[in-house]
Design an enzyme around this catalytic site. Structure first.
Site, PDB file in Angstrom:
ATOM      1  N   TYR A  50     -14.910   1.287  -0.129  1.00  0.00           N
ATOM      2  CA  TYR A  50     -13.785   2.139  -0.121  1.00  0.00           C
ATOM      3  C   TYR A  50     -13.994   3.352   0.247  1.00  0.00           C
ATOM      4  O   TYR A  50     -13.381   4.738  -0.207  1.00  0.00           O
ATOM      5  CB  TYR A  50     -13.293   2.072  -1.666  1.00  0.00           C
ATOM      6  CG  TYR A  50     -12.396   0.887  -1.915  1.00  0.00           C
ATOM      7  CD1 TYR A  50     -11.068   0.680  -1.326  1.00  0.00           C
ATOM      8  CD2 TYR A  50     -12.828  -0.061  -2.901  1.00  0.00           C
ATOM      9  CE1 TYR A  50     -10.010  -0.264  -1.492  1.00  0.00           C
ATOM     10  CE2 TYR A  50     -11.607  -1.328  -3.122  1.00  0.00           C
ATOM     11  CZ  TYR A  50     -10.530  -1.262  -2.368  1.00  0.00           C
ATOM     12  OH  TYR A  50      -9.665  -2.178  -2.745  1.00  0.00           O
ATOM     13  N   PHE A  58      -8.294   9.092  -7.608  1.00  0.00           N
ATOM     14  CA  PHE A  58      -8.560   7.869  -8.149  1.00  0.00           C
ATOM     15  C   PHE A  58      -9.683   7.004  -7.888  1.00  0.00           C
ATOM     16  O   PHE A  58      -9.715   5.853  -8.347  1.00  0.00           O
ATOM     17  CB  PHE A  58      -7.191   7.001  -7.876  1.00  0.00           C
ATOM     18  CG  PHE A  58      -6.945   6.765  -6.157  1.00  0.00           C
ATOM     19  CD1 PHE A  58      -7.577   5.913  -5.755  1.00  0.00           C
ATOM     20  CD2 PHE A  58      -6.127   7.714  -5.613  1.00  0.00           C
ATOM     21  CE1 PHE A  58      -7.550   5.392  -4.437  1.00  0.00           C
ATOM     22  CE2 PHE A  58      -5.845   7.384  -4.084  1.00  0.00           C
ATOM     23  CZ  PHE A  58      -6.789   6.371  -3.589  1.00  0.00           C
ATOM     24  N   ARG A  86       0.065  -7.361   4.951  1.00  0.00           N
ATOM     25  CA  ARG A  86       0.522  -6.371   4.310  1.00  0.00           C
ATOM     26  C   ARG A  86       1.774  -6.703   3.706  1.00  0.00           C
ATOM     27  O   ARG A  86       2.095  -6.070   2.584  1.00  0.00           O
ATOM     28  CB  ARG A  86       0.449  -5.118   5.224  1.00  0.00           C
ATOM     29  CG  ARG A  86      -0.974  -4.686   5.720  1.00  0.00           C
ATOM     30  CD  ARG A  86      -1.748  -4.248   4.541  1.00  0.00           C
ATOM     31  NE  ARG A  86      -1.292  -2.902   3.889  1.00  0.00           N
ATOM     32  CZ  ARG A  86      -2.139  -2.128   2.959  1.00  0.00           C
ATOM     33  NH1 ARG A  86      -3.207  -2.301   2.856  1.00  0.00           N
ATOM     34  NH2 ARG A  86      -1.394  -1.114   2.400  1.00  0.00           N
ATOM     35  N   THR A  92       1.521  -0.928  -2.238  1.00  0.00           N
ATOM     36  CA  THR A  92       0.582  -0.558  -3.347  1.00  0.00           C
ATOM     37  C   THR A  92       0.881  -0.543  -4.718  1.00  0.00           C
ATOM     38  O   THR A  92       0.406  -0.974  -5.426  1.00  0.00           O
ATOM     39  CB  THR A  92      -0.297   0.869  -2.898  1.00  0.00           C
ATOM     40  OG1 THR A  92      -0.747   0.776  -1.259  1.00  0.00           O
ATOM     41  CG2 THR A  92      -1.409   1.142  -3.619  1.00  0.00           C
ATOM     42  N   ARG A 103       2.063  -8.560  -4.755  1.00  0.00           N
ATOM     43  CA  ARG A 103       2.042  -7.442  -5.956  1.00  0.00           C
ATOM     44  C   ARG A 103       3.140  -7.455  -6.818  1.00  0.00           C
ATOM     45  O   ARG A 103       3.018  -7.176  -7.768  1.00  0.00           O
ATOM     46  CB  ARG A 103       1.789  -6.260  -5.268  1.00  0.00           C
ATOM     47  CG  ARG A 103       0.281  -6.091  -4.648  1.00  0.00           C
ATOM     48  CD  ARG A 103       0.252  -4.957  -3.907  1.00  0.00           C
ATOM     49  NE  ARG A 103      -1.170  -4.615  -3.481  1.00  0.00           N
ATOM     50  CZ  ARG A 103      -1.961  -3.682  -2.597  1.00  0.00           C
ATOM     51  NH1 ARG A 103      -0.806  -3.067  -1.773  1.00  0.00           N
ATOM     52  NH2 ARG A 103      -3.108  -3.327  -2.483  1.00  0.00           N
ATOM     53  N   ASN A 113      -3.798  -3.984  -8.867  1.00  0.00           N
ATOM     54  CA  ASN A 113      -2.784  -4.387  -7.987  1.00  0.00           C
ATOM     55  C   ASN A 113      -2.994  -5.599  -7.205  1.00  0.00           C
ATOM     56  O   ASN A 113      -2.612  -6.079  -6.376  1.00  0.00           O
ATOM     57  CB  ASN A 113      -2.004  -3.185  -7.205  1.00  0.00           C
ATOM     58  CG  ASN A 113      -3.199  -2.778  -6.163  1.00  0.00           C
ATOM     59  OD1 ASN A 113      -4.381  -3.185  -6.324  1.00  0.00           O
ATOM     60  ND2 ASN A 113      -2.803  -1.808  -5.544  1.00  0.00           N
ATOM     61  N   HIS A 116      -6.354  -6.976  -2.207  1.00  0.00           N
ATOM     62  CA  HIS A 116      -6.665  -5.821  -0.908  1.00  0.00           C
ATOM     63  C   HIS A 116      -6.279  -6.590   0.263  1.00  0.00           C
ATOM     64  O   HIS A 116      -6.564  -7.713   0.477  1.00  0.00           O
ATOM     65  CB  HIS A 116      -7.875  -5.351  -1.004  1.00  0.00           C
ATOM     66  CG  HIS A 116      -8.349  -4.688   0.233  1.00  0.00           C
ATOM     67  ND1 HIS A 116      -8.371  -3.255   0.404  1.00  0.00           N
ATOM     68  CD2 HIS A 116      -9.012  -5.025   1.485  1.00  0.00           C
ATOM     69  CE1 HIS A 116      -8.751  -2.940   1.738  1.00  0.00           C
ATOM     70  NE2 HIS A 116      -8.970  -4.119   2.140  1.00  0.00           N
ATOM     71  N   GLU A 127     -14.419  -4.430   7.659  1.00  0.00           N
ATOM     72  CA  GLU A 127     -14.305  -5.106   6.302  1.00  0.00           C
ATOM     73  C   GLU A 127     -14.706  -6.392   6.439  1.00  0.00           C
ATOM     74  O   GLU A 127     -15.301  -7.043   5.430  1.00  0.00           O
ATOM     75  CB  GLU A 127     -12.740  -4.961   5.753  1.00  0.00           C
ATOM     76  CG  GLU A 127     -12.534  -3.410   5.407  1.00  0.00           C
ATOM     77  CD  GLU A 127     -10.996  -3.410   4.956  1.00  0.00           C
ATOM     78  OE1 GLU A 127     -10.285  -4.243   4.749  1.00  0.00           O
ATOM     79  OE2 GLU A 127     -10.542  -2.189   4.703  1.00  0.00           O
TER      80      GLU A 127
END
Ligand code: ADP
Ligand code: MG
Length: 139
Positions: A50, A58, A86, A92, A103, A113, A116, A127
């Site tokens: 991240y 956060f 997505r 989010t 979500r 949540n 990812h 990733e």
């Protein structure tokens, strides 16, 4: 265009034993799971994964949560998989996520949540390589 994206089923989901339910929604939407494994992230790994969020308010909480229990990392493949996943994930913040999204259905809060998903072709490439070798991904 057939794409691959990196998905993570997060600790809030593994700890509630709903990874099967999340995978069912992924597969119902036509995304194919072409690689998958259960791992536990270290803090160093979570910080590196991240890195784009380093310095944000956060960030410490994000690292804490992502290392709190095992995660399921997976490669999803399909038509426009990055954008499509997505959409399947939803916003989010689950409070504003659309009905029928992962979500909206499962997330507990903006930080717990459930999933990812990579946000661009560049992120997907980085990733996927972060967790998988090419040999571990089913063609
Ligand atoms: P997404 O996961 O939808 O791509 P971001 O990349 O913006 O969202 O953020 C990464 C993760 O950091 C989020 O999924 C969430 O777990 C956490 N996060 C983002 N924004 C906040 C916030 N305002 N408060 C707490 N946690 C947050
Ligand atoms: Mg993101």
């Amino acid at each position: 265009m057939i794409e691959r994206t990196l998905s993570i089923i997060k600790p809030d989901a593994t700890s509630r034993a709903i990874t099967g339910k999340v995978n069912a929604m992924i597969e119902e939407k036509g995304l194919k799971i072409v690689a998958q494994k259960l791992i536990r992230l270290t803090a160093v790994q979570a910080e590196e994964f991240y890195q784009e969020h380093m310095g944000k308010p956060f960030f410490p909480n994000l690292v804490e949560i992502m290392t709190s229990a095992p995660i399921v990392v997976q490669v999803l493949q399909g038509e426009n998989a990055i954008t499509e996943y997505r959409k399947v994930m939803g916003a989010t913040n689950p409070a504003v996520a659309e009905e029928g999204t992962i979500r909206k259905t499962f997330a507990l809060s903006i930080d717990k949540n459930t999933v990812h998903g990579s946000d661009s072709p560049e992120s997907a490439k980085r990733e996927i390589a972060f967790f998988f070798s090419e040999l571990e991904i089913y063609e």
